[in-house]
Design a protein around this motif. Structure first.
Motif, short mmCIF file in Angstrom:
data_model
loop_
_atom_site.label_atom_id
_atom_site.label_comp_id
_atom_site.label_asym_id
_atom_site.label_seq_id
_atom_site.Cartn_x
_atom_site.Cartn_y
_atom_site.Cartn_z
N UNK A 68 1.28 -0.96 0.09
CA UNK A 68 -0.49 0.28 -0.26
C UNK A 68 0.92 1.13 0.40
N UNK A 69 1.94 1.10 0.27
CA UNK A 69 2.95 2.94 0.92
C UNK A 69 3.60 3.15 -0.82
N UNK A 70 3.99 1.92 -0.59
CA UNK A 70 4.40 1.69 -2.66
C UNK A 70 3.20 2.51 -3.57
N UNK A 71 1.99 2.20 -3.67
CA UNK A 71 1.19 2.43 -3.86
C UNK A 71 0.76 4.06 -4.02
N UNK A 72 0.35 4.39 -2.35
CA UNK A 72 0.16 5.84 -2.26
C UNK A 72 1.43 6.73 -3.03
N UNK A 73 2.70 6.26 -2.56
CA UNK A 73 3.88 7.85 -2.83
C UNK A 73 3.49 7.34 -4.44
N UNK A 74 3.96 6.57 -4.99
CA UNK A 74 3.89 6.51 -6.73
C UNK A 74 2.62 6.58 -7.65
N UNK A 75 1.45 6.28 -7.56
CA UNK A 75 0.56 7.08 -7.76
C UNK A 75 -0.19 7.40 -6.93
N UNK A 76 -0.35 7.73 -5.97
CA UNK A 76 -1.48 8.48 -4.77
C UNK A 76 -2.71 8.05 -4.45
N UNK A 77 -2.94 9.01 -3.10
CA UNK A 77 -4.53 7.83 -2.60
C UNK A 77 -5.16 7.69 -3.23
N UNK A 78 -5.44 8.60 -4.66
CA UNK A 78 -6.89 8.37 -5.18
C UNK A 78 -6.54 7.78 -6.70
N UNK A 79 -5.69 6.77 -7.02
CA UNK A 79 -5.73 6.12 -8.27
C UNK A 79 -6.74 5.59 -8.75
N UNK A 80 -6.58 5.71 -10.16
CA UNK A 80 -7.80 5.18 -10.76
C UNK A 80 -7.08 4.02 -10.82
N UNK A 81 -8.79 3.13 -11.29
CA UNK A 81 -8.86 1.45 -11.96
C UNK A 81 -8.12 1.55 -12.32
N UNK A 82 -8.03 2.73 -14.06
CA UNK A 82 -6.80 2.51 -14.69
C UNK A 82 -5.18 1.98 -14.30
N UNK A 83 -5.31 3.19 -13.39
CA UNK A 83 -3.65 3.31 -13.05
C UNK A 83 -3.10 2.36 -12.05
N UNK A 84 -4.52 1.77 -11.60
CA UNK A 84 -3.83 0.24 -10.90
C UNK A 84 -3.25 -0.95 -11.75
N UNK A 85 -4.11 -1.37 -12.83
CA UNK A 85 -3.67 -1.87 -14.07
C UNK A 85 -2.85 -1.54 -14.19
N UNK A 86 -2.51 -0.41 -14.74
CA UNK A 86 -1.48 -0.15 -15.65
C UNK A 86 -0.09 -0.76 -14.73
N UNK A 87 -0.38 0.08 -13.35
CA UNK A 87 0.95 -0.66 -13.09
C UNK A 87 1.49 -1.74 -11.59
N UNK A 88 0.37 -2.17 -13.13
CA UNK A 88 0.30 -4.26 -11.54
C UNK A 88 0.75 -4.54 -12.67
N UNK A 89 2.39 -5.06 -12.71
CA UNK A 89 2.89 -5.27 -13.74
C UNK A 89 3.21 -6.91 -14.37
N UNK A 90 2.27 -7.47 -13.35
CA UNK A 90 1.51 -8.81 -13.63
C UNK A 90 0.28 -9.20 -14.71
N UNK A 91 -0.28 -8.24 -14.84
CA UNK A 91 -1.42 -7.25 -15.89
C UNK A 91 -0.52 -7.30 -17.32
N UNK A 92 0.82 -6.79 -17.32
CA UNK A 92 0.90 -5.92 -18.47
C UNK A 92 2.29 -6.77 -19.03
N UNK A 93 2.37 -8.01 -18.78
CA UNK A 93 3.62 -8.52 -19.82
C UNK A 93 3.56 -8.91 -20.83
N UNK A 94 4.43 -9.00 -22.09
CA UNK A 94 4.01 -9.20 -23.15
C UNK A 94 4.79 -10.43 -23.40
#
Length: 262
Positions: free
Chosen positions: A163-189
């Motif tokens: 949670x601390x990493x997420x808040x520091x990186x994306x803020x306390x009001x991160x959108x669902x789109x940001x959370x998905x985009x920076x969940x690396x397991x969902x972005x593997x090509x």
């Protein structure tokens, strides 16, 4: 005096207000005769950078005959996109100056711990081929790392992440789109780099599921990985010199690198 390499010759982009003078930089640890390099990203929850996950790792790589660069990337109050911009710029910089350092531009890996592991995984999933017509020669280079090394990494921005990493990186009001985009397991090509991953199964700060899910995502795309899960060990071990079971991770990693042609 320690040599530092500023990543820009002008103000770094995406600076937090009041912190425009902060310059992300690389600290080089060049090993003569090495054709490969590893960029080291210390952890710290995107709030600080842990010293024991920086220079000691670069020195270990040097002893193994590998050049290294410790990346001092921006953390809070800087938020996205500052850290990934710094990481991508670091890869481009080393690639652009590969001949100067005697490095093969196709042998540039990134290694990261904890939140630095999240940055590393993000660099290994959100990359581009560069801008061939850019006036800045560095920006013409690809930002794709050739290999990634993930040490008890934060991988996801979802519930089992940190949670601390997420808040520091994306803020306390991160959108669902940001959370998905920076969940690396969902972005593997399909062309994501091969990975070495290690974690401890009782990590209370960053659950081992982070590493497991990233490995599963790589496997789903047919991308080779080397995964090691140790039974016991607290978060933030670094070289783990006082943990007889876990400290072998560095030997395993160096063997993996050797097998990769590093």
């Amino acid at each position: 005096m320690t040599t530092t390499i500023p990543l820009w010759d002008h103000a770094a982009p995406y600076a937090a207000q009041g912190h425009e003078d902060e310059m992300p930089h690389l600290i080089p640890f060049i090993q003569p005769g090495s054709e490969s390099a590893v960029i080291v990203c210390p952890g710290g929850g995107y709030g600080f950078l842990a010293d024991h996950e920086g220079a000691p790792i670069a020195e270990l790589l040097n002893r193994a005959g590998i050049s290294a660069f410790v990346l001092k990337y921006r953390v809070a109050p800087h938020q996205h996109p500052a850290p990934i911009t710094d990481g991508q710029r670091a890869i481009r910089y080393v690639r652009a100056h590969a001949e100067q350092y005697g490095i093969n531009p196709a042998k540039i890996a990134v290694l990261g711990f904890s939140a630095g592991g999240h940055l590393t995984a993000t660099l290994g999933t959100l990359y581009d081929e560069g801008q061939p017509d850019h006036e800045d020669l560095i920006e013409r280079q690809s930002s794709r790392p050739d290999r990634v090394i993930l040490c008890y990494p934060v991988i996801t921005m979802e519930s089992y992440g940190h949670a601390g990493s997420r808040e520091n990186l994306l803020g306390s009001d991160a959108s669902a789109e940001q959370i998905k985009a920076f969940s690396a397991e969902q972005q593997v090509r399909a062309d994501a780099p091969e990975a070495f991953i290690w974690h401890t199964s009782d990590d209370q700060a960053v659950p081992v599921e982070n590493s497991l899910r990233y490995a599963l995502a790589l496997g789903a795309h047919g991308i080779p990985y080397d995964l090691h899960v140790f039974e016991k060990g607290s978060h933030g071990l670094g070289l783990a010199e006082d943990n007889h079971a876990v400290r072998v991770w560095s030997d395993l990693c160096l063997t993996w690198l050797k097998n990769q042609g590093w």
